[in-house]
Design a protein around this motif. Structure first.
Motif, short mmCIF file in Angstrom:
data_model
loop_
_atom_site.label_atom_id
_atom_site.label_comp_id
_atom_site.label_asym_id
_atom_site.label_seq_id
_atom_site.Cartn_x
_atom_site.Cartn_y
_atom_site.Cartn_z
N MET A 1 0.92 -1.14 0.10
CA MET A 1 0.16 -0.13 0.10
C MET A 1 0.85 1.36 0.03
SD MET A 1 -3.15 -0.93 -0.51
CE MET A 1 -3.65 0.89 0.02
N MET A 2 1.84 1.29 0.78
CA MET A 2 2.70 2.33 0.74
C MET A 2 3.66 2.62 -0.57
SD MET A 2 3.03 3.70 3.72
CE MET A 2 1.25 3.47 4.00
N GLY A 3 3.87 1.37 -1.38
CA GLY A 3 4.42 1.56 -2.75
C GLY A 3 3.35 2.25 -3.60
N LEU A 4 2.08 1.75 -3.57
CA LEU A 4 0.89 2.29 -4.46
C LEU A 4 0.74 3.75 -4.12
CD1 LEU A 4 -1.58 -0.57 -4.31
CD2 LEU A 4 -0.09 0.18 -6.36
N LEU A 5 0.80 4.35 -2.85
CA LEU A 5 0.76 5.70 -2.43
C LEU A 5 1.96 6.48 -3.18
CD1 LEU A 5 -0.78 5.36 1.12
CD2 LEU A 5 -1.81 6.29 -0.73
N ALA A 6 3.01 5.97 -2.92
CA ALA A 6 4.28 6.36 -3.58
C ALA A 6 3.98 6.90 -5.06
CB ALA A 6 5.55 5.68 -3.41
N VAL A 7 3.58 5.94 -5.90
CA VAL A 7 3.21 6.30 -7.28
C VAL A 7 2.04 7.37 -7.42
CG1 VAL A 7 2.31 5.07 -9.21
CG2 VAL A 7 3.89 3.95 -7.97
N PHE A 8 0.95 7.14 -6.46
CA PHE A 8 0.00 8.46 -6.52
C PHE A 8 0.66 9.53 -6.21
CE2 PHE A 8 -3.08 10.81 -4.48
CZ PHE A 8 -4.23 10.79 -5.28
N PHE A 9 1.42 9.91 -5.35
CA PHE A 9 1.74 10.97 -5.07
C PHE A 9 2.82 11.45 -6.28
CE2 PHE A 9 -0.16 10.30 -0.98
CZ PHE A 9 -0.40 11.70 -0.57
N ALA A 10 3.57 10.65 -6.69
CA ALA A 10 4.74 10.87 -7.73
C ALA A 10 3.78 11.53 -9.03
CB ALA A 10 5.38 9.99 -8.01
N TYR A 11 2.76 10.87 -9.17
CA TYR A 11 1.90 11.37 -10.23
C TYR A 11 1.33 12.64 -10.06
CZ TYR A 11 -1.70 11.33 -13.87
OH TYR A 11 -2.30 11.40 -14.94
N GLN A 12 1.28 13.19 -9.01
CA GLN A 12 0.88 14.41 -8.71
C GLN A 12 2.02 15.52 -8.22
OE1 GLN A 12 -2.66 15.19 -8.33
NE2 GLN A 12 -3.05 12.90 -8.75
N ASP A 13 3.18 14.95 -8.98
CA ASP A 13 4.49 15.70 -8.97
C ASP A 13 4.66 16.21 -7.51
OD1 ASP A 13 6.65 16.95 -10.19
OD2 ASP A 13 5.57 19.01 -10.15
N ARG A 14 4.37 15.39 -6.63
CA ARG A 14 4.98 15.45 -5.24
C ARG A 14 5.86 14.30 -4.80
NH1 ARG A 14 -0.81 16.28 -1.94
NH2 ARG A 14 0.60 16.59 -0.45
#
Length: 266
Positions: A21-34
């Protein structure tokens, strides 16, 4: 005995799911340029990866049942679940983060780089490393053969934090840090699969030496400063070069979870 182990296996498996779940959240935030927040989620994934192994060992789930001591190392459901979570958090997620970051930069020198290919090579190299780790019948206690995938993920994300900061500040060093990220992806892919190189199990080393956690305090403080990416990269480069020193450590000593307390004089 088998039923007891299956019930107890719920706890480390739940931590393993949190890793993914942490890995998926990392991808989500990276997609938001964060990218900064994405790196924190990857650190969280690495912590959950450490905890699930520690809990499994504490509950005795890594020890063979009586009468099975002589059997070769088997592929277990927990092991496969752990590998899937590691593949998501430490192989696929960093590759996606790199791709998202580079594809949004208009610098012509960076656009000429084969970013898609490098991201794919890194993800494939990480998955191959996980397969080797699962099938390896002769592991070295307290050590990893090749750089572990969590460390490789943090190593490649560290310069991405700096690159993202340079992009947001319209700095002139965008091209330089873009090249650093490109080279780090390739270097990490190679280091993960250099099996003769032994990397110390950092989680167990920190359990034996609590002072190391206190030494990492500057990294935690730097999260709130513009120097977070640089501090992060510095710490990860130290680990990348650590086999030059840690290869002398005895495997039996490296495998210990706790430090040996000195005997009291009577």
């Amino acid at each position: 005995m088998q039923l007891r182990r299956r019930i107890l296996a719920f706890f480390p498996n739940a931590l393993t799911v949190m890793n993914a779940m942490m890995g998926l959240l990392a991808v989500f935030f990276a997609y938001q340029d964060r990218i900064r927040e994405a790196s924190l989620f990857l650190i969280g994934a690495a912590l959950f990866d450490k905890l699930d192994g520690a809990v499994a060992r504490r509950l005795g789930l890594t020890e063979p049942l009586p009468g099975q001591e002589q059997r070769p190392r088997r592929v277990t459901v927990g092991g496969v679940l752990d590998d899937i979570s590691d593949a998501v958090s430490f192989c696929i997620a960093p590759a996606w983060i790199y791709y998202f970051l580079i594809s949004d930069i208009a610098d012509p020198r960076l656009q000429e780089l084969p970013a898609t290919w490098v991201a794919g090579i890194y993800a494939l190299a990480g998955i191959l490393r996980l397969i080797y780790f699962t099938l390896d019948q002769h592991p070295i206690p307290g050590f990893f053969k090749g750089m572990p995938s969590p460390a490789a993920a943090l190593l490649v994300v560290a310069p991405m934090i700096v690159l993202n900061q340079c992009v947001n500040e319209a700095s002139g060093s965008v091209s330089f840090w873009g090249m650093v990220c490109f080279g780090m992806m390739i270097a990490a892919a190679v280091l993960m699969n250099l099996y003769p190189i032994r990397y110390l199990h950092a989680g167990r080393f920190m359990s034996r030496h609590p002072w190391l956690g206190r030494a990492a305090l500057p990294l935690l403080i730097s999260v709130f400063t513009p120097y977070y990416g640089y501090c992060f990269l510095f710490f990860m480069l130290l680990y990348a070069l650590s086999p030059l020193v840690t290869w002398r450590i005895d495997p039996q000593d490296a495998a210990r979870e706790k430090r040996i307390k000195p005997a009291r004089a009577h």
